[in-house]
Write a protein that holds these residues in place. Sequence first.
Motif, mmCIF file in Angstrom:
data_model
loop_
_atom_site.group_PDB
_atom_site.id
_atom_site.type_symbol
_atom_site.label_atom_id
_atom_site.label_comp_id
_atom_site.label_asym_id
_atom_site.label_seq_id
_atom_site.Cartn_x
_atom_site.Cartn_y
_atom_site.Cartn_z
ATOM 1 N N PRO A 162 -13.450 -39.738 58.817
ATOM 2 C CA PRO A 162 -13.444 -39.002 60.082
ATOM 3 C C PRO A 162 -13.233 -37.503 59.914
ATOM 4 C CG PRO A 162 -11.380 -40.165 59.804
ATOM 5 C CD PRO A 162 -12.284 -40.633 58.690
ATOM 6 N N LYS A 163 -12.859 -37.056 58.707
ATOM 7 C CA LYS A 163 -12.685 -35.627 58.467
ATOM 8 C C LYS A 163 -14.025 -34.919 58.264
ATOM 9 C CE LYS A 163 -8.113 -36.119 56.348
ATOM 10 N NZ LYS A 163 -7.301 -35.896 55.107
ATOM 11 N N ASP A 164 -15.066 -35.693 57.984
ATOM 12 C CA ASP A 164 -16.390 -35.104 57.780
ATOM 13 C C ASP A 164 -17.056 -34.815 59.119
ATOM 14 O OD1 ASP A 164 -18.820 -34.610 55.959
ATOM 15 O OD2 ASP A 164 -19.590 -36.065 57.423
ATOM 16 N N GLN A 165 -17.754 -33.701 59.204
ATOM 17 C CA GLN A 165 -18.327 -33.279 60.483
ATOM 18 C C GLN A 165 -19.379 -34.242 61.013
ATOM 19 O OE1 GLN A 165 -20.860 -29.795 60.445
ATOM 20 N NE2 GLN A 165 -21.332 -29.993 58.258
ATOM 21 N N GLY A 171 -9.718 -37.388 50.513
ATOM 22 C CA GLY A 171 -10.616 -37.184 51.636
ATOM 23 C C GLY A 171 -11.870 -36.408 51.303
ATOM 24 N N GLU A 172 -12.330 -36.505 50.055
ATOM 25 C CA GLU A 172 -13.477 -35.702 49.614
ATOM 26 C C GLU A 172 -14.825 -36.283 50.024
ATOM 27 O OE1 GLU A 172 -13.324 -35.036 45.432
ATOM 28 O OE2 GLU A 172 -11.205 -34.448 45.440
ATOM 29 N N TYR A 173 -14.897 -37.582 50.323
ATOM 30 C CA TYR A 173 -16.187 -38.233 50.486
ATOM 31 C C TYR A 173 -16.512 -38.449 51.960
ATOM 32 C CZ TYR A 173 -14.839 -39.578 45.710
ATOM 33 O OH TYR A 173 -14.404 -39.588 44.413
ATOM 34 N N PRO A 174 -17.662 -37.975 52.432
ATOM 35 C CA PRO A 174 -18.079 -38.243 53.817
ATOM 36 C C PRO A 174 -18.266 -39.737 54.094
ATOM 37 C CG PRO A 174 -19.341 -36.423 52.888
ATOM 38 C CD PRO A 174 -18.585 -37.047 51.745
ATOM 39 N N VAL A 175 -18.952 -40.416 53.176
ATOM 40 C CA VAL A 175 -19.160 -41.866 53.255
ATOM 41 C C VAL A 175 -18.994 -42.405 51.841
ATOM 42 C CG1 VAL A 175 -20.689 -43.734 53.976
ATOM 43 C CG2 VAL A 175 -20.883 -41.494 55.071
ATOM 44 N N PHE A 176 -18.266 -43.501 51.697
ATOM 45 C CA PHE A 176 -18.101 -44.029 50.349
ATOM 46 C C PHE A 176 -18.071 -45.552 50.363
ATOM 47 C CE2 PHE A 176 -13.870 -43.106 51.978
ATOM 48 C CZ PHE A 176 -13.068 -44.164 51.581
ATOM 49 N N THR A 179 -7.572 -43.316 53.824
ATOM 50 C CA THR A 179 -8.199 -42.659 54.977
ATOM 51 C C THR A 179 -7.528 -43.183 56.239
ATOM 52 O OG1 THR A 179 -10.312 -42.605 53.784
ATOM 53 C CG2 THR A 179 -10.395 -42.213 56.141
ATOM 54 N N PRO A 180 -6.600 -42.446 56.830
ATOM 55 C CA PRO A 180 -5.867 -42.949 57.999
ATOM 56 C C PRO A 180 -6.789 -43.457 59.101
ATOM 57 C CG PRO A 180 -4.905 -40.908 57.226
ATOM 58 C CD PRO A 180 -6.180 -41.094 56.452
ATOM 59 N N TYR A 181 -6.424 -44.598 59.672
ATOM 60 C CA TYR A 181 -7.212 -45.210 60.736
ATOM 61 C C TYR A 181 -6.224 -45.763 61.764
ATOM 62 C CZ TYR A 181 -11.133 -47.902 62.771
ATOM 63 O OH TYR A 181 -12.103 -48.408 63.602
ATOM 64 N N PRO A 182 -5.671 -44.910 62.614
ATOM 65 C CA PRO A 182 -4.608 -45.319 63.549
ATOM 66 C C PRO A 182 -5.142 -46.012 64.799
ATOM 67 C CG PRO A 182 -5.034 -42.980 63.776
ATOM 68 C CD PRO A 182 -5.939 -43.460 62.671
ATOM 69 N N GLU A 183 -5.647 -47.216 64.633
ATOM 70 C CA GLU A 183 -6.158 -47.999 65.756
ATOM 71 C C GLU A 183 -5.007 -48.830 66.332
ATOM 72 O OE1 GLU A 183 -7.530 -49.366 68.664
ATOM 73 O OE2 GLU A 183 -9.076 -48.181 67.656
ATOM 74 N N LYS A 184 -4.372 -48.311 67.394
ATOM 75 C CA LYS A 184 -3.121 -48.891 67.885
ATOM 76 C C LYS A 184 -3.288 -50.283 68.467
ATOM 77 C CE LYS A 184 -0.787 -44.480 68.711
ATOM 78 N NZ LYS A 184 -0.096 -43.609 69.702
ATOM 79 N N LYS A 185 -4.413 -50.579 69.073
ATOM 80 C CA LYS A 185 -4.582 -51.911 69.648
ATOM 81 C C LYS A 185 -4.507 -52.970 68.532
ATOM 82 C CE LYS A 185 -5.416 -55.049 72.789
ATOM 83 N NZ LYS A 185 -6.688 -55.145 73.529
ATOM 84 N N ILE A 186 -5.034 -52.622 67.361
ATOM 85 C CA ILE A 186 -4.973 -53.562 66.246
ATOM 86 C C ILE A 186 -3.587 -53.567 65.611
ATOM 87 C CG2 ILE A 186 -5.867 -54.096 63.949
ATOM 88 C CD1 ILE A 186 -8.565 -53.023 64.805
ATOM 89 N N THR A 187 -3.071 -52.380 65.289
ATOM 90 C CA THR A 187 -1.829 -52.305 64.520
ATOM 91 C C THR A 187 -0.590 -52.637 65.344
ATOM 92 O OG1 THR A 187 -1.619 -49.925 64.951
ATOM 93 C CG2 THR A 187 -2.801 -50.589 62.953
ATOM 94 N N GLN A 188 -0.618 -52.367 66.650
ATOM 95 C CA GLN A 188 0.587 -52.551 67.460
ATOM 96 C C GLN A 188 0.545 -53.775 68.373
ATOM 97 O OE1 GLN A 188 1.659 -48.914 69.505
ATOM 98 N NE2 GLN A 188 1.414 -47.663 67.661
ATOM 99 N N VAL A 189 -0.646 -54.350 68.539
ATOM 100 C CA VAL A 189 -0.755 -55.498 69.451
ATOM 101 C C VAL A 189 -1.307 -56.732 68.734
ATOM 102 C CG1 VAL A 189 -1.754 -56.379 71.588
ATOM 103 C CG2 VAL A 189 -1.058 -53.971 71.434
ATOM 104 N N LEU A 190 -2.528 -56.640 68.229
ATOM 105 C CA LEU A 190 -3.211 -57.835 67.733
ATOM 106 C C LEU A 190 -2.616 -58.370 66.435
ATOM 107 C CD1 LEU A 190 -6.881 -56.793 68.579
ATOM 108 C CD2 LEU A 190 -5.402 -58.382 69.826
ATOM 109 N N ALA A 236 -17.311 -48.660 64.294
ATOM 110 C CA ALA A 236 -18.231 -48.555 63.149
ATOM 111 C C ALA A 236 -17.748 -47.599 62.058
ATOM 112 C CB ALA A 236 -19.633 -48.152 63.621
ATOM 113 N N ARG A 237 -16.450 -47.488 61.883
ATOM 114 C CA ARG A 237 -15.935 -46.683 60.774
ATOM 115 C C ARG A 237 -15.945 -47.457 59.467
ATOM 116 N NH1 ARG A 237 -10.499 -43.327 61.760
ATOM 117 N NH2 ARG A 237 -10.528 -43.633 59.502
#
Length: 517
Positions: A278-281, A404-409, A436-447, A475-476
């Motif tokens: 997500p850091k890549d433009q 965080g160097e790679y746009p897609v890996f 690569t941080p992925y703070p998806e709260k519905k998954i991490t805090q609920v499901l 689609a990350r």
Amino acid sequence: MAAIVSISLVSGCGLLGDESSEETGPIVVGTTSAPSTLDPAGAWDGSWELMRNVYQTLLSYPNGSTAPEPDAAKSCKFTDDSSRTYRCELREGLRFSNGDTLDARAVKYSIDRILAINARTGPAGLLGSLDSIQVNGDREVTFNLNKPDATFPFVLATPGMSIVDPDDYAEKSLRKDGSIVGSGPYRLQSYQEGKRAELVRSDNYKGLADRKNDAVTIRYFQDSSAMVKALRGGDIDLTYQGLAADDVVDLETKSAENDGLQLIEGAGSNINYLVFNPKDQWSNKLAVRRAVAQLVDRGAIAHKVYQDTVDPLYSMVPTGLTGHTTGFFDDFGDPDPDKAAKILSDAGITSPVPLTLWYTTDRYGSDTALEFKELKSQLEASGLFKITLKSRPWNDYVLGYENGEYPVFGRGWAPDFPDADNFIAPFVGEQNALGTPYPEKKITQVLLPRSREESDRANVAKEFEEAQQILVDDARLLPLWQGKQYLAGNEDISGAERSLDPSTIMMMWELSRKTSW
């Protein structure tokens, strides 16, 4: 317990009986998967393949089992109804390979050390539910959890939770001297990074493993062709990770050069997928990620590159596990450039999107480069993308995606334990296995918390189906294929068909030589 995939292997050629024999030297196993570290506190990757055999964990997997059972422990159980207090009693007389005593203090030290070091490549992310550890005497250790977690016994069974000697492993830094002090079935006699690891039976071991050999040498290869050449030349007895599709197909063919060799095919739960940074433009744009998802032809990759030695995968949870779906196929259907173009144009993107795709040259086998060439061809054929391919050897590759160097890996994943939780939890949250941080709260805090309250893992399909739909919408993470497990060996080797645990890690102690044919 869990409804989970079986990893029992089926012989491709009437393979491998159960006879044992006197040893005529170490059994030599070849693999393309070399360790990135010898310290469990720094490893959440294929380094576990060596660690399983030289370190010990409180729980492990007996042959043929998909549920963890006591190993260094004599017994382990939840002592409450809410799955928040887990207590283990150790076996009597445990010692490390150097003769030092392994007691409850060493267990607490080892787990606390993982959290204290908190290595970006380490398994601290598996311990999110751990609150504190208590020691009662020399042989009792209690894990207090901050929330219900029915998967915690599976976590303790991973090689990431290996027990280390407090007198030989610094509390707040990784060991880097190329040696190991463990309490596993073998001790590491010698090690040459990227070349070989020589294991010999440990006289101090007490645990589940019923060792059928006295010594194993693991040789590390850069590619499949060199490994197969060594097998045919008698320099190794068995291949483990990294057989390329061409070599699998070739080994299935009856020929003079395959005389005396046998191939084992079995079910696998390892997956291969793309990660968008997500850091890549460009990777940061949902439309770009969904357009790639709309274009990727998994069937072509499986057939053209891997010659049907893998199966297309449309969710992060593989076939055979509770919670598996076909979400990406349900939402995107077959590859369609027109639909991909509309996704981009609706987002105001009209020029070809420049993306750089990174892959590792020496971790997942020789076909990885061909796979990424196929991905480049598929995306550029649409006229919607301009793809640049770049690659690095694994150890350098890891540092790159952590920074965080790679746009897609590209990444592969073999499960830490056989549960859908382990195909979702490691990839989400601020700290995860991808760096690569992925703070998806519905998954991490609920499901995920809700699913971990359920001790019967067959009853968590709803939570994992919902979690996977979130991943599809975002689609990350883009699943590509699910692997099968192939081992090739000399006819003289017995036990290969029962040597893989539920994470497809080889239990070297199951291997032996036959007395005769």
